[in-house]
Design a protein around this motif. Sequence first.
Motif, mmCIF file in Angstrom:
data_model
loop_
_atom_site.group_PDB
_atom_site.id
_atom_site.type_symbol
_atom_site.label_atom_id
_atom_site.label_comp_id
_atom_site.label_asym_id
_atom_site.label_seq_id
_atom_site.Cartn_x
_atom_site.Cartn_y
_atom_site.Cartn_z
ATOM 1 N N MET A 165 0.818 -1.184 0.000
ATOM 2 C CA MET A 165 0.000 0.000 0.000
ATOM 3 C C MET A 165 0.870 1.260 0.000
ATOM 4 O O MET A 165 0.535 2.245 -0.629
ATOM 5 N N PHE A 166 1.971 1.168 0.749
ATOM 6 C CA PHE A 166 2.870 2.310 0.811
ATOM 7 C C PHE A 166 3.490 2.591 -0.557
ATOM 8 O O PHE A 166 3.651 3.752 -0.942
ATOM 9 N N LEU A 167 3.816 1.547 -1.286
ATOM 10 C CA LEU A 167 4.404 1.734 -2.616
ATOM 11 C C LEU A 167 3.401 2.354 -3.592
ATOM 12 O O LEU A 167 3.779 3.165 -4.440
ATOM 13 N N ILE A 168 2.151 1.981 -3.466
ATOM 14 C CA ILE A 168 1.117 2.572 -4.327
ATOM 15 C C ILE A 168 0.963 4.057 -4.020
ATOM 16 O O ILE A 168 0.827 4.888 -4.921
ATOM 17 N N LEU A 169 1.013 4.400 -2.741
ATOM 18 C CA LEU A 169 0.925 5.807 -2.343
ATOM 19 C C LEU A 169 2.102 6.608 -2.893
ATOM 20 O O LEU A 169 1.917 7.716 -3.414
ATOM 21 N N LEU A 170 3.302 6.043 -2.785
ATOM 22 C CA LEU A 170 4.474 6.736 -3.330
ATOM 23 C C LEU A 170 4.382 6.901 -4.842
ATOM 24 O O LEU A 170 4.763 7.946 -5.385
ATOM 25 N N GLY A 214 1.872 12.247 -9.692
ATOM 26 C CA GLY A 214 1.207 13.552 -9.661
ATOM 27 C C GLY A 214 2.189 14.703 -9.754
ATOM 28 O O GLY A 214 1.955 15.684 -10.471
ATOM 29 N N MET A 215 3.302 14.586 -9.036
ATOM 30 C CA MET A 215 4.299 15.658 -9.073
ATOM 31 C C MET A 215 4.981 15.744 -10.446
ATOM 32 O O MET A 215 5.190 16.842 -10.957
ATOM 33 N N SER A 236 -3.573 8.937 -10.355
ATOM 34 C CA SER A 236 -4.427 7.747 -10.319
ATOM 35 C C SER A 236 -3.926 6.679 -11.272
ATOM 36 O O SER A 236 -3.918 5.482 -10.944
ATOM 37 N N LEU A 237 -3.496 7.085 -12.451
ATOM 38 C CA LEU A 237 -2.956 6.124 -13.405
ATOM 39 C C LEU A 237 -1.667 5.483 -12.895
ATOM 40 O O LEU A 237 -1.456 4.274 -13.063
ATOM 41 N N CYS A 238 -0.815 6.269 -12.268
ATOM 42 C CA CYS A 238 0.426 5.718 -11.715
ATOM 43 C C CYS A 238 0.129 4.764 -10.560
ATOM 44 O O CYS A 238 0.792 3.734 -10.413
ATOM 45 N N ALA A 239 -0.852 5.085 -9.732
ATOM 46 C CA ALA A 239 -1.230 4.197 -8.627
ATOM 47 C C ALA A 239 -1.797 2.887 -9.166
ATOM 48 O O ALA A 239 -1.490 1.802 -8.649
ATOM 49 N N ALA A 240 -2.615 2.965 -10.206
ATOM 50 C CA ALA A 240 -3.161 1.745 -10.809
ATOM 51 C C ALA A 240 -2.059 0.903 -11.425
ATOM 52 O O ALA A 240 -2.058 -0.331 -11.298
ATOM 53 N N ALA A 241 -1.102 1.545 -12.066
ATOM 54 C CA ALA A 241 0.018 0.810 -12.656
ATOM 55 C C ALA A 241 0.873 0.148 -11.571
ATOM 56 O O ALA A 241 1.294 -1.004 -11.712
ATOM 57 N N ALA A 242 1.105 0.863 -10.469
ATOM 58 C CA ALA A 242 1.883 0.282 -9.373
ATOM 59 C C ALA A 242 1.140 -0.899 -8.756
ATOM 60 O O ALA A 242 1.756 -1.919 -8.421
ATOM 61 N N GLY A 243 -0.169 -0.780 -8.596
ATOM 62 C CA GLY A 243 -0.962 -1.898 -8.078
ATOM 63 C C GLY A 243 -0.917 -3.101 -8.994
ATOM 64 O O GLY A 243 -0.816 -4.248 -8.534
ATOM 65 N N ALA A 244 -0.954 -2.860 -10.297
ATOM 66 C CA ALA A 244 -0.882 -3.964 -11.258
ATOM 67 C C ALA A 244 0.486 -4.634 -11.222
ATOM 68 O O ALA A 244 0.582 -5.863 -11.291
ATOM 69 N N VAL A 245 1.550 -3.851 -11.085
ATOM 70 C CA VAL A 245 2.893 -4.420 -11.003
ATOM 71 C C VAL A 245 3.033 -5.270 -9.743
ATOM 72 O O VAL A 245 3.574 -6.378 -9.775
#
Length: 99
Positions: free
Chosen positions: A1-6, A12-13, A36-45
């Motif tokens: 979860m922490f990695l998805i947040l990062l 976003g930045m 949101s797209l980066c979080a979804a990609a991190a979750g998929a990875v």
Amino acid sequence: MFLILLAAMGGGMISTVLLLPYGILTAVMGAPLSASLCAAAAGAVIMLRRGDAWNTDVAFDEDTDDQTDAMVKMLRDIAAKGRESGTDAKRPASNSKAA
């Protein structure tokens, strides 16, 4: 979860910095979408790295369940002893005045 947040914060930045030449409003509006797209990609990875076990609840196995049951039993025993000793303890009278 922490990695998805990062990943969401970083995405976003980065998108804000990349879209800033097109205007502050465009950059501010594009940041949540990119995050949101980066979080979804991190979750998929993360899901793909877990392999076939991604949909199983590995954290709650039989040993953990047995340990939890033992701890709950111990806490209930302690609470029962506390109730027994609490009824025997002397309590000050309600009409006594404190100094």
